[in-house]
Design a protein around this motif. Structure first.
Motif, mmCIF file in Angstrom:
data_model
loop_
_atom_site.group_PDB
_atom_site.id
_atom_site.type_symbol
_atom_site.label_atom_id
_atom_site.label_comp_id
_atom_site.label_asym_id
_atom_site.label_seq_id
_atom_site.Cartn_x
_atom_site.Cartn_y
_atom_site.Cartn_z
ATOM 1 N N PHE A 97 20.339 45.490 -50.393
ATOM 2 C CA PHE A 97 20.575 45.669 -48.962
ATOM 3 C C PHE A 97 20.893 44.299 -48.368
ATOM 4 C CE2 PHE A 97 18.487 49.436 -50.251
ATOM 5 C CZ PHE A 97 18.824 50.427 -49.349
ATOM 6 N N THR A 98 22.132 44.141 -47.875
ATOM 7 C CA THR A 98 22.589 42.840 -47.393
ATOM 8 C C THR A 98 22.596 42.715 -45.875
ATOM 9 O OG1 THR A 98 24.886 43.593 -47.495
ATOM 10 C CG2 THR A 98 24.008 42.458 -49.447
ATOM 11 N N ALA A 99 22.529 43.845 -45.167
ATOM 12 C CA ALA A 99 22.503 43.813 -43.699
ATOM 13 C C ALA A 99 21.918 45.126 -43.187
ATOM 14 C CB ALA A 99 23.903 43.617 -43.134
ATOM 15 N N GLY A 100 21.377 45.065 -41.984
ATOM 16 C CA GLY A 100 20.860 46.268 -41.341
ATOM 17 C C GLY A 100 19.505 46.694 -41.869
ATOM 18 N N VAL A 101 19.232 47.983 -41.792
ATOM 19 C CA VAL A 101 17.953 48.540 -42.219
ATOM 20 C C VAL A 101 17.743 48.241 -43.703
ATOM 21 C CG1 VAL A 101 16.624 50.664 -42.475
ATOM 22 C CG2 VAL A 101 18.113 50.371 -40.489
ATOM 23 N N GLY A 123 7.101 41.680 -51.817
ATOM 24 C CA GLY A 123 7.372 40.381 -51.233
ATOM 25 C C GLY A 123 8.808 40.192 -50.786
ATOM 26 N N ALA A 124 9.496 41.270 -50.430
ATOM 27 C CA ALA A 124 10.889 41.170 -50.004
ATOM 28 C C ALA A 124 10.982 40.644 -48.576
ATOM 29 C CB ALA A 124 11.555 42.532 -50.123
ATOM 30 N N VAL A 125 12.197 40.358 -48.134
ATOM 31 C CA VAL A 125 12.460 39.681 -46.876
ATOM 32 C C VAL A 125 12.089 40.482 -45.636
ATOM 33 C CG1 VAL A 125 14.279 38.651 -45.478
ATOM 34 C CG2 VAL A 125 14.238 38.267 -47.926
ATOM 35 N N GLY A 126 12.626 41.675 -45.465
ATOM 36 C CA GLY A 126 12.412 42.449 -44.252
ATOM 37 C C GLY A 126 11.715 43.757 -44.543
ATOM 38 N N PRO A 127 11.570 44.601 -43.500
ATOM 39 C CA PRO A 127 10.958 45.914 -43.714
ATOM 40 C C PRO A 127 11.755 46.726 -44.732
ATOM 41 C CG PRO A 127 11.176 45.436 -41.375
ATOM 42 C CD PRO A 127 11.936 44.367 -42.120
ATOM 43 N N LEU A 128 11.043 47.559 -45.454
ATOM 44 C CA LEU A 128 11.682 48.416 -46.453
ATOM 45 C C LEU A 128 12.647 49.401 -45.818
ATOM 46 C CD1 LEU A 128 8.533 49.200 -48.601
ATOM 47 C CD2 LEU A 128 10.546 47.962 -49.380
ATOM 48 N N PRO A 129 13.643 49.855 -46.574
ATOM 49 C CA PRO A 129 14.500 50.932 -46.084
ATOM 50 C C PRO A 129 13.704 52.232 -46.064
ATOM 51 C CG PRO A 129 15.052 50.398 -48.358
ATOM 52 C CD PRO A 129 14.039 49.384 -47.894
ATOM 53 N N PRO A 130 14.214 53.277 -45.437
ATOM 54 C CA PRO A 130 13.491 54.551 -45.405
ATOM 55 C C PRO A 130 13.279 55.106 -46.810
ATOM 56 C CG PRO A 130 15.396 54.613 -43.947
ATOM 57 C CD PRO A 130 15.482 53.349 -44.722
ATOM 58 N N LYS A 131 12.251 55.909 -46.947
ATOM 59 C CA LYS A 131 11.998 56.648 -48.177
ATOM 60 C C LYS A 131 12.516 58.068 -47.929
ATOM 61 C CE LYS A 131 8.271 58.235 -51.149
ATOM 62 N NZ LYS A 131 6.835 58.214 -51.384
ATOM 63 N N CYS A 132 13.523 58.481 -48.707
ATOM 64 C CA CYS A 132 14.146 59.783 -48.506
ATOM 65 C C CYS A 132 13.845 60.705 -49.683
ATOM 66 C CB CYS A 132 15.652 59.642 -48.336
ATOM 67 S SG CYS A 132 16.119 58.631 -46.911
ATOM 68 N N LYS A 133 13.573 61.965 -49.368
ATOM 69 C CA LYS A 133 13.233 62.934 -50.419
ATOM 70 C C LYS A 133 14.442 63.349 -51.231
ATOM 71 C CE LYS A 133 9.226 64.796 -48.076
ATOM 72 N NZ LYS A 133 8.612 65.993 -47.473
ATOM 73 N N THR A 134 15.604 63.442 -50.615
ATOM 74 C CA THR A 134 16.791 63.874 -51.348
ATOM 75 C C THR A 134 18.005 63.016 -51.052
ATOM 76 O OG1 THR A 134 17.489 65.455 -49.652
ATOM 77 C CG2 THR A 134 16.066 66.297 -51.403
ATOM 78 N N SER A 185 14.140 56.531 -58.000
ATOM 79 C CA SER A 185 14.506 55.254 -57.391
ATOM 80 C C SER A 185 13.274 54.411 -57.125
ATOM 81 C CB SER A 185 15.236 55.464 -56.057
ATOM 82 O OG SER A 185 16.452 56.098 -56.246
ATOM 83 N N THR A 186 13.440 53.109 -57.216
ATOM 84 C CA THR A 186 12.385 52.169 -56.845
ATOM 85 C C THR A 186 13.010 51.062 -56.006
ATOM 86 O OG1 THR A 186 12.668 50.916 -58.890
ATOM 87 C CG2 THR A 186 10.932 52.599 -58.876
ATOM 88 N N THR A 187 12.265 50.573 -55.033
ATOM 89 C CA THR A 187 12.758 49.516 -54.153
ATOM 90 C C THR A 187 11.778 48.366 -54.184
ATOM 91 O OG1 THR A 187 13.864 51.098 -52.718
ATOM 92 C CG2 THR A 187 13.398 48.935 -51.786
ATOM 93 N N LYS A 188 12.312 47.171 -54.281
ATOM 94 C CA LYS A 188 11.498 45.947 -54.261
ATOM 95 C C LYS A 188 11.934 45.084 -53.115
ATOM 96 C CE LYS A 188 10.812 45.920 -59.197
ATOM 97 N NZ LYS A 188 10.971 45.196 -60.430
ATOM 98 N N VAL A 245 17.346 45.176 -45.112
ATOM 99 C CA VAL A 245 17.918 43.917 -45.567
ATOM 100 C C VAL A 245 16.914 43.129 -46.418
ATOM 101 C CG1 VAL A 245 17.286 42.585 -43.491
ATOM 102 C CG2 VAL A 245 19.277 41.904 -44.873
ATOM 103 N N GLY A 246 17.422 42.543 -47.500
ATOM 104 C CA GLY A 246 16.599 41.724 -48.380
ATOM 105 C C GLY A 246 15.960 42.480 -49.536
ATOM 106 N N HIS A 247 16.047 43.788 -49.541
ATOM 107 C CA HIS A 247 15.448 44.587 -50.611
ATOM 108 C C HIS A 247 16.514 45.009 -51.621
ATOM 109 C CE1 HIS A 247 11.467 44.993 -48.803
ATOM 110 N NE2 HIS A 247 12.123 44.956 -47.646
ATOM 111 N N THR A 248 16.060 45.295 -52.830
ATOM 112 C CA THR A 248 16.947 45.784 -53.886
ATOM 113 C C THR A 248 16.371 47.076 -54.429
ATOM 114 O OG1 THR A 248 17.663 43.560 -54.473
ATOM 115 C CG2 THR A 248 17.980 45.277 -56.139
ATOM 116 N N THR A 249 17.242 48.050 -54.617
ATOM 117 C CA THR A 249 16.845 49.358 -55.118
ATOM 118 C C THR A 249 17.554 49.640 -56.431
ATOM 119 O OG1 THR A 249 16.524 50.185 -52.893
ATOM 120 C CG2 THR A 249 16.892 51.819 -54.591
ATOM 121 N N THR A 250 16.815 50.210 -57.369
ATOM 122 C CA THR A 250 17.391 50.678 -58.627
ATOM 123 C C THR A 250 17.184 52.183 -58.688
ATOM 124 O OG1 THR A 250 16.895 48.571 -59.688
ATOM 125 C CG2 THR A 250 17.327 50.459 -61.143
#
Length: 183
Positions: free
Chosen positions: A142-146, A26-37, A180-183, A148-153
């Motif tokens: 993520f505060t701006a750009g790709v 339920g985050a604000v914008g599209p998720l950031p990319p999922k990167c393998k490494t 890592s997990t992103t919400k 934005v609105g998501h938080t990663t731990t």
């Protein structure tokens, strides 16, 4: 608050590494990319004196990191980040004392398609002093750009130069994200 190990604040300064895995909550914008490494290196211009040595030094850390094997955002397959971060009056003792409190910073990833992500980060030491590799937790909003609105731990594994801070000065480190997990 003093900045933690040069590694702490330099990684936190530039790395929203939570792009390793992503799940929408339920985050604000599209998720950031999922990167393998995600991996990188860091060096200290003036090594930090070992524990028990009262001498402090000032200098700069140089960090270089890459994200690779990225998917989930059209046109993004990888990214880079780098930083030169000054430190003042530091040694292993002073930095370890503050490392469990967390280092706050902002950072930017430059994606291969020319877009960027800006983050607000907190990096905290989670393992005991002297454990190698050391374990850190990085929380990146993520505060701006790709992304934005998501938080990663993220969990970061860090290997310092041999016997750093215990028998020798802290000179260099290699690191990579393990989870890592992103919400």
């Amino acid at each position: 608050m003093r900045r933690g190990l040069g590694l702490l604040f330099a990684i936190a300064l530039v790395l929203p590494v939570g792009v390793l895995t992503a799940s929408s909550a339920g985050a604000v914008g599209p998720l950031p990319p999922k990167c393998k490494t995600f991996k990188g290196t860091e060096t200290w211009s003036k090594p930090l004196p070992k524990i028990g040595v009262s001498t402090t030094v000032s200098g700069k850390t140089t960090l270089k990191a890459t994200l690779a094997g990225c998917s989930g955002v059209a046109g993004i397959t990888g990214g880079t980040t780098s930083a030169v971060t000054p430190y003042k009056n530091q040694n292993c003792t002073t930095t370890i004392q503050s490392s469990s409190k967390g280092s706050k910073s902002t950072g930017t990833i430059k994606w291969n398609n020319g877009k960027t992500s800006t983050t607000a980060n907190t990096l905290t030491l989670k393992s005991k002093v002297g454990v190698s590799p050391a374990t850190f937790q990085l929380v990146s909003k993520f505060t701006a750009g790709v992304g934005v609105g998501h938080t990663t731990t993220s969990t970061i594994s860090v290997t310092l130069n041999k016997d750093a801070c215990t028998k020798t000065a802290l000179k260099s480190a290699v690191f990579h994200a393990t989870k890592s997990t992103t919400k």
